[in-house]
Scaffold this motif. Structure first.
Motif, PDB file in Angstrom:
ATOM      1  N   ASP A  91       0.652  -2.005  -4.773  1.00  0.00           N
ATOM      2  CA  ASP A  91      -0.772  -1.799  -5.057  1.00  0.00           C
ATOM      3  C   ASP A  91      -0.989  -2.139  -6.523  1.00  0.00           C
ATOM      4  O   ASP A  91      -0.573  -1.401  -7.415  1.00  0.00           O
ATOM      5  CB  ASP A  91      -1.164  -0.348  -4.784  1.00  0.00           C
ATOM      6  CG  ASP A  91      -2.658  -0.102  -4.962  1.00  0.00           C
ATOM      7  OD1 ASP A  91      -3.279  -0.755  -5.824  1.00  0.00           O
ATOM      8  OD2 ASP A  91      -3.183   0.752  -4.233  1.00  0.00           O
ATOM      9  N   GLU A  92      -1.600  -3.287  -6.759  1.00  0.00           N
ATOM     10  CA  GLU A  92      -1.778  -3.767  -8.131  1.00  0.00           C
ATOM     11  C   GLU A  92      -2.687  -2.845  -8.937  1.00  0.00           C
ATOM     12  O   GLU A  92      -2.454  -2.624 -10.130  1.00  0.00           O
ATOM     13  CB  GLU A  92      -2.328  -5.195  -8.121  1.00  0.00           C
ATOM     14  CG  GLU A  92      -2.169  -5.879  -9.459  1.00  0.00           C
ATOM     15  CD  GLU A  92      -2.339  -7.384  -9.354  1.00  0.00           C
ATOM     16  OE1 GLU A  92      -2.705  -7.961 -10.386  1.00  0.00           O
ATOM     17  OE2 GLU A  92      -2.108  -7.969  -8.289  1.00  0.00           O
ATOM     18  N   ALA A  93      -3.699  -2.269  -8.313  1.00  0.00           N
ATOM     19  CA  ALA A  93      -4.641  -1.406  -9.030  1.00  0.00           C
ATOM     20  C   ALA A  93      -3.971  -0.148  -9.571  1.00  0.00           C
ATOM     21  O   ALA A  93      -4.259   0.281 -10.684  1.00  0.00           O
ATOM     22  CB  ALA A  93      -5.810  -1.031  -8.118  1.00  0.00           C
ATOM     23  N   THR A  94      -3.082   0.441  -8.785  1.00  0.00           N
ATOM     24  CA  THR A  94      -2.403   1.680  -9.226  1.00  0.00           C
ATOM     25  C   THR A  94      -1.015   1.423  -9.788  1.00  0.00           C
ATOM     26  O   THR A  94      -0.358   2.359 -10.245  1.00  0.00           O
ATOM     27  CB  THR A  94      -2.284   2.680  -8.059  1.00  0.00           C
ATOM     28  OG1 THR A  94      -1.489   2.090  -7.015  1.00  0.00           O
ATOM     29  CG2 THR A  94      -3.656   3.074  -7.533  1.00  0.00           C
ATOM     30  N   GLN A  95      -0.562   0.162  -9.722  1.00  0.00           N
ATOM     31  CA  GLN A  95       0.761  -0.215 -10.194  1.00  0.00           C
ATOM     32  C   GLN A  95       1.851   0.623  -9.529  1.00  0.00           C
ATOM     33  O   GLN A  95       2.758   1.164 -10.177  1.00  0.00           O
ATOM     34  CB  GLN A  95       0.855  -0.122 -11.727  1.00  0.00           C
ATOM     35  CG  GLN A  95       0.028  -1.168 -12.457  1.00  0.00           C
ATOM     36  CD  GLN A  95       0.581  -2.570 -12.254  1.00  0.00           C
ATOM     37  OE1 GLN A  95       1.629  -2.916 -12.787  1.00  0.00           O
ATOM     38  NE2 GLN A  95      -0.121  -3.385 -11.468  1.00  0.00           N
ATOM     39  N   THR A  96       1.757   0.725  -8.204  1.00  0.00           N
ATOM     40  CA  THR A  96       2.781   1.424  -7.429  1.00  0.00           C
ATOM     41  C   THR A  96       3.427   0.456  -6.449  1.00  0.00           C
ATOM     42  O   THR A  96       2.765  -0.427  -5.895  1.00  0.00           O
ATOM     43  CB  THR A  96       2.217   2.627  -6.646  1.00  0.00           C
ATOM     44  OG1 THR A  96       1.178   2.177  -5.783  1.00  0.00           O
ATOM     45  CG2 THR A  96       1.687   3.701  -7.578  1.00  0.00           C
ATOM     46  N   ILE A  97       4.723   0.638  -6.265  1.00  0.00           N
ATOM     47  CA  ILE A  97       5.461  -0.158  -5.300  1.00  0.00           C
ATOM     48  C   ILE A  97       6.215   0.800  -4.382  1.00  0.00           C
ATOM     49  O   ILE A  97       6.813   1.780  -4.835  1.00  0.00           O
ATOM     50  CB  ILE A  97       6.430  -1.159  -5.977  1.00  0.00           C
ATOM     51  CG1 ILE A  97       7.041  -2.111  -4.936  1.00  0.00           C
ATOM     52  CG2 ILE A  97       7.482  -0.450  -6.819  1.00  0.00           C
ATOM     53  CD1 ILE A  97       7.785  -3.304  -5.544  1.00  0.00           C
ATOM     54  N   THR A  98       6.125   0.530  -3.104  1.00  0.00           N
ATOM     55  CA  THR A  98       6.845   1.300  -2.101  1.00  0.00           C
ATOM     56  C   THR A  98       7.895   0.385  -1.501  1.00  0.00           C
ATOM     57  O   THR A  98       7.580  -0.733  -1.081  1.00  0.00           O
ATOM     58  CB  THR A  98       5.895   1.807  -1.006  1.00  0.00           C
ATOM     59  OG1 THR A  98       4.868   2.584  -1.621  1.00  0.00           O
ATOM     60  CG2 THR A  98       6.637   2.646   0.022  1.00  0.00           C
ATOM     61  N   VAL A  99       9.145   0.862  -1.495  1.00  0.00           N
ATOM     62  CA  VAL A  99      10.237   0.081  -0.925  1.00  0.00           C
ATOM     63  C   VAL A  99      10.975   0.932   0.104  1.00  0.00           C
ATOM     64  O   VAL A  99      11.099   2.145  -0.048  1.00  0.00           O
ATOM     65  CB  VAL A  99      11.222  -0.422  -2.006  1.00  0.00           C
ATOM     66  CG1 VAL A  99      10.555  -1.429  -2.927  1.00  0.00           C
ATOM     67  CG2 VAL A  99      11.817   0.717  -2.808  1.00  0.00           C
ATOM     68  N   ALA A 100      11.429   0.269   1.156  1.00  0.00           N
ATOM     69  CA  ALA A 100      12.244   0.915   2.179  1.00  0.00           C
ATOM     70  C   ALA A 100      13.521   0.097   2.334  1.00  0.00           C
ATOM     71  O   ALA A 100      13.486  -1.140   2.303  1.00  0.00           O
ATOM     72  CB  ALA A 100      11.491   0.982   3.500  1.00  0.00           C
ATOM     73  N   TYR A 101      14.644   0.794   2.490  1.00  0.00           N
ATOM     74  CA  TYR A 101      15.929   0.113   2.600  1.00  0.00           C
ATOM     75  C   TYR A 101      16.980   1.072   3.154  1.00  0.00           C
ATOM     76  O   TYR A 101      16.756   2.280   3.239  1.00  0.00           O
ATOM     77  CB  TYR A 101      16.377  -0.429   1.237  1.00  0.00           C
ATOM     78  CG  TYR A 101      16.476   0.620   0.158  1.00  0.00           C
ATOM     79  CD1 TYR A 101      17.676   1.287  -0.090  1.00  0.00           C
ATOM     80  CD2 TYR A 101      15.367   0.970  -0.609  1.00  0.00           C
ATOM     81  CE1 TYR A 101      17.761   2.263  -1.075  1.00  0.00           C
ATOM     82  CE2 TYR A 101      15.447   1.940  -1.581  1.00  0.00           C
ATOM     83  CZ  TYR A 101      16.643   2.578  -1.811  1.00  0.00           C
ATOM     84  OH  TYR A 101      16.727   3.549  -2.780  1.00  0.00           O
TER      85      TYR A 101
END
Length: 133
Positions: free
Chosen positions: A73-83
């Motif tokens: 999410d570019e607006a909130t500068q959050t990245i969610t990753v799953a692995y």
């Protein structure tokens, strides 16, 4: 930061810090007020550094799958990753877990993480125990 930059950042972070335990690189990736919540267990930056030091001492190696899912999410500068993650302890015991992490960027560094770790081997809490030490 955009999605491609954030994904590259995370891939490099996992390679350098988590797989190679390059603990001298932590300040490159994390803000000094970084906080992490893993399965409800809160750690500040100093505790995260100690946690990574403990992992380095207790693990022979960590193997990460490629990120199976990435949402940015570019607006909130959050990245969610799953692995998926395989940890091999010094005694040879292996643990397999699925991880979903949500990271927040501040000034192109990580400032916060909220993650859930689920063991994938029946009755195996050893990975969770390692994750919270």
């Amino acid at each position: 930061m955009n999605k491609a930059q954030a994904t590259t950042f995370m891939t490099t972070l996992y390679r350098d810090v988590m797989s190679r335990f390059a603990l001298d690189q932590l300040d490159h990736y994390f803000t000094s007020d970084y906080t992490q919540n893993t399965n409800g267990h809160q750690m500040d930056y100093k505790q995260v550094k100690q946690h990574l030091t403990n992992l380095q001492k207790n693990l022979d190696h960590l193997v990460f799958s490629y990120f199976s899912d990435v949402v940015f999410d570019e607006a909130t500068q959050t990245i969610t990753v799953a692995y998926q993650l395989t940890a091999t302890q010094n005694n040879g015991h292996q643990a397999l877990a699925e991880v979903i992490s949500i990271f927040t960027f501040t000034n192109d560094k990580l400032s916060r993480c909220h993650e859930l770790i689920t063991p994938l081997m029946q009755d195996d809490r050893s990975f969770i125990d390692l994750a919270l030490k």
